[in-house]
Scaffold this motif. Structure first.
Motif, mmCIF file in Angstrom:
data_model
loop_
_atom_site.group_PDB
_atom_site.id
_atom_site.type_symbol
_atom_site.label_atom_id
_atom_site.label_comp_id
_atom_site.label_asym_id
_atom_site.label_seq_id
_atom_site.Cartn_x
_atom_site.Cartn_y
_atom_site.Cartn_z
ATOM 1 N N ALA A 74 0.831 -1.207 0.000
ATOM 2 C CA ALA A 74 0.000 0.000 0.000
ATOM 3 C C ALA A 74 0.865 1.256 0.000
ATOM 4 O O ALA A 74 0.615 2.191 -0.772
ATOM 5 C CB ALA A 74 -0.941 0.000 1.202
ATOM 6 N N MET A 75 1.897 1.301 0.842
ATOM 7 C CA MET A 75 2.780 2.474 0.873
ATOM 8 C C MET A 75 3.439 2.712 -0.480
ATOM 9 O O MET A 75 3.501 3.846 -0.960
ATOM 10 C CB MET A 75 3.871 2.307 1.933
ATOM 11 N N ASN A 76 3.938 1.651 -1.086
ATOM 12 C CA ASN A 76 4.570 1.786 -2.408
ATOM 13 C C ASN A 76 3.568 2.301 -3.443
ATOM 14 O O ASN A 76 3.890 3.159 -4.264
ATOM 15 C CB ASN A 76 5.159 0.453 -2.869
ATOM 16 N N GLU A 112 6.975 9.909 -0.197
ATOM 17 C CA GLU A 112 8.034 8.926 0.012
ATOM 18 C C GLU A 112 7.777 8.086 1.250
ATOM 19 O O GLU A 112 7.085 8.511 2.168
ATOM 20 C CB GLU A 112 9.395 9.610 0.145
ATOM 21 N N ILE A 113 8.370 6.905 1.253
ATOM 22 C CA ILE A 113 8.409 6.074 2.451
ATOM 23 C C ILE A 113 9.597 6.574 3.265
ATOM 24 O O ILE A 113 10.708 6.667 2.755
ATOM 25 C CB ILE A 113 8.562 4.586 2.092
ATOM 26 N N THR A 114 9.352 6.932 4.511
ATOM 27 C CA THR A 114 10.416 7.538 5.324
ATOM 28 C C THR A 114 11.052 6.562 6.305
ATOM 29 O O THR A 114 12.183 6.781 6.732
ATOM 30 C CB THR A 114 9.884 8.773 6.069
ATOM 31 N N SER A 115 10.347 5.512 6.688
ATOM 32 C CA SER A 115 10.955 4.492 7.561
ATOM 33 C C SER A 115 10.151 3.209 7.497
ATOM 34 O O SER A 115 8.929 3.236 7.324
ATOM 35 C CB SER A 115 11.030 4.976 9.012
ATOM 36 N N ILE A 116 10.854 2.096 7.627
ATOM 37 C CA ILE A 116 10.204 0.783 7.724
ATOM 38 C C ILE A 116 10.971 -0.037 8.760
ATOM 39 O O ILE A 116 12.180 -0.216 8.653
ATOM 40 C CB ILE A 116 10.204 0.000 6.391
ATOM 41 N N HIS A 117 10.239 -0.528 9.747
ATOM 42 C CA HIS A 117 10.775 -1.469 10.726
ATOM 43 C C HIS A 117 9.976 -2.759 10.553
ATOM 44 O O HIS A 117 8.747 -2.735 10.571
ATOM 45 C CB HIS A 117 10.633 -0.924 12.153
ATOM 46 N N ARG A 118 10.681 -3.853 10.372
ATOM 47 C CA ARG A 118 10.032 -5.127 10.044
ATOM 48 C C ARG A 118 10.050 -6.098 11.229
ATOM 49 O O ARG A 118 10.922 -6.021 12.090
ATOM 50 C CB ARG A 118 10.745 -5.773 8.866
ATOM 51 N N TYR A 119 9.078 -7.007 11.187
ATOM 52 C CA TYR A 119 9.078 -8.105 12.151
ATOM 53 C C TYR A 119 10.270 -9.015 11.837
ATOM 54 O O TYR A 119 10.559 -9.301 10.670
ATOM 55 C CB TYR A 119 7.801 -8.937 12.057
ATOM 56 N N GLY A 120 10.943 -9.472 12.876
ATOM 57 C CA GLY A 120 12.049 -10.411 12.727
ATOM 58 C C GLY A 120 11.582 -11.844 12.887
ATOM 59 O O GLY A 120 10.390 -12.114 13.117
ATOM 60 N N ALA A 121 12.519 -12.755 12.828
ATOM 61 C CA ALA A 121 12.223 -14.190 12.870
ATOM 62 C C ALA A 121 11.506 -14.617 14.142
ATOM 63 O O ALA A 121 10.663 -15.508 14.115
ATOM 64 C CB ALA A 121 13.510 -14.984 12.702
ATOM 65 N N ASN A 122 11.809 -13.996 15.267
ATOM 66 C CA ASN A 122 11.217 -14.423 16.538
ATOM 67 C C ASN A 122 10.175 -13.447 17.078
ATOM 68 O O ASN A 122 9.833 -13.512 18.258
ATOM 69 C CB ASN A 122 12.329 -14.637 17.573
ATOM 70 N N ALA A 126 5.830 1.551 10.124
ATOM 71 C CA ALA A 126 6.437 2.325 9.045
ATOM 72 C C ALA A 126 5.800 3.702 8.982
ATOM 73 O O ALA A 126 4.685 3.914 9.471
ATOM 74 C CB ALA A 126 6.261 1.605 7.715
ATOM 75 N N THR A 127 6.529 4.635 8.373
ATOM 76 C CA THR A 127 5.987 5.962 8.116
ATOM 77 C C THR A 127 6.223 6.309 6.652
ATOM 78 O O THR A 127 7.201 5.862 6.032
ATOM 79 C CB THR A 127 6.630 7.041 9.010
ATOM 80 N N PHE A 128 5.306 7.088 6.119
ATOM 81 C CA PHE A 128 5.427 7.582 4.756
ATOM 82 C C PHE A 128 4.727 8.926 4.673
ATOM 83 O O PHE A 128 3.943 9.282 5.556
ATOM 84 C CB PHE A 128 4.856 6.586 3.732
ATOM 85 N N THR A 129 5.071 9.686 3.636
ATOM 86 C CA THR A 129 4.421 10.972 3.427
ATOM 87 C C THR A 129 3.755 10.998 2.068
ATOM 88 O O THR A 129 4.254 10.406 1.100
ATOM 89 C CB THR A 129 5.419 12.150 3.516
ATOM 90 N N LEU A 130 2.619 11.663 2.014
ATOM 91 C CA LEU A 130 1.923 11.949 0.766
ATOM 92 C C LEU A 130 1.823 13.459 0.662
ATOM 93 O O LEU A 130 1.122 14.091 1.455
ATOM 94 C CB LEU A 130 0.519 11.321 0.753
ATOM 95 N N LYS A 131 2.592 14.021 -0.253
ATOM 96 C CA LYS A 131 2.620 15.485 -0.462
ATOM 97 C C LYS A 131 2.863 16.223 0.856
ATOM 98 O O LYS A 131 2.244 17.230 1.156
ATOM 99 C CB LYS A 131 1.321 15.920 -1.129
ATOM 100 N N GLY A 132 3.748 15.663 1.691
ATOM 101 C CA GLY A 132 4.113 16.302 2.942
ATOM 102 C C GLY A 132 3.311 15.862 4.156
ATOM 103 O O GLY A 132 3.725 16.094 5.289
ATOM 104 N N GLN A 133 2.168 15.204 3.957
ATOM 105 C CA GLN A 133 1.356 14.717 5.076
ATOM 106 C C GLN A 133 1.909 13.369 5.531
ATOM 107 O O GLN A 133 1.986 12.430 4.742
ATOM 108 C CB GLN A 133 -0.110 14.557 4.661
#
Length: 132
Positions: free
Chosen positions: A18-20, A30-40, A51-58
């Motif tokens: 969705a972010m992409n 732009e997508i400004t940060s992504i933190h992912r679930y790890g193996a455990n 994650a965070t992303f911006t749409l036209k600055g929002q």
């Protein structure tokens, strides 16, 4: 209080997709940060913990919920886009609709706006698009 950010909770690992998609539709986004679930971790490895992303600055924040909920998105919350040209509104509405979207109000003159459209995208997020 630091700030207020719209928060989107996706299910079935759709947050990054969705972010992409959203950042490809809206310029200066732009997508400004992504933190992912790890193996455990509690969620499926590699999906979006936060994650965070911006749409036209929002700024927006989102996650992939590792808990299956009986609810999803509702049109009572919408991403509102003010378009400055008819070409812009036609293109954005068309892309969202043609890529699995569901129109709630087709593009038209509803009295309060000379051209307005409202639809849910393929992820269930509601968009109100207005030509101002």
């Amino acid at each position: 209080m630091d700030k207020v950010i719209p928060f989107l909770m996706f299910q079935e690992g759709k947050a990054e997709e969705a972010m992409n998609y959203y950042t490809s539709l809206i310029e200066d986004s732009e997508i400004t940060s992504i933190h992912r679930y790890g193996a455990n971790d509690a969620g499926k490895e590699g999906t979006v913990f936060q994650a965070t992303f911006t749409l036209k600055g929002q700024e927006f924040m989102c996650i992939d919920s590792h808990v299956k909920h009986a609810f999803s998105f509702t049109p009572s919350f919408s991403i509102y886009v003010a378009c400055t040209t008819e070409e812009e509104i036609d293109e954005l509405y068309g892309k969202l609709k043609d890529d699995g979207g569901h129109p709630l109000m087709p593009l038209g003159n509803y009295g309060f706006s000379k051209k307005f459209g409202w639809l849910n995208d393929r992820f269930g997020i509601s968009w109100q698009i207005n030509f101002v």
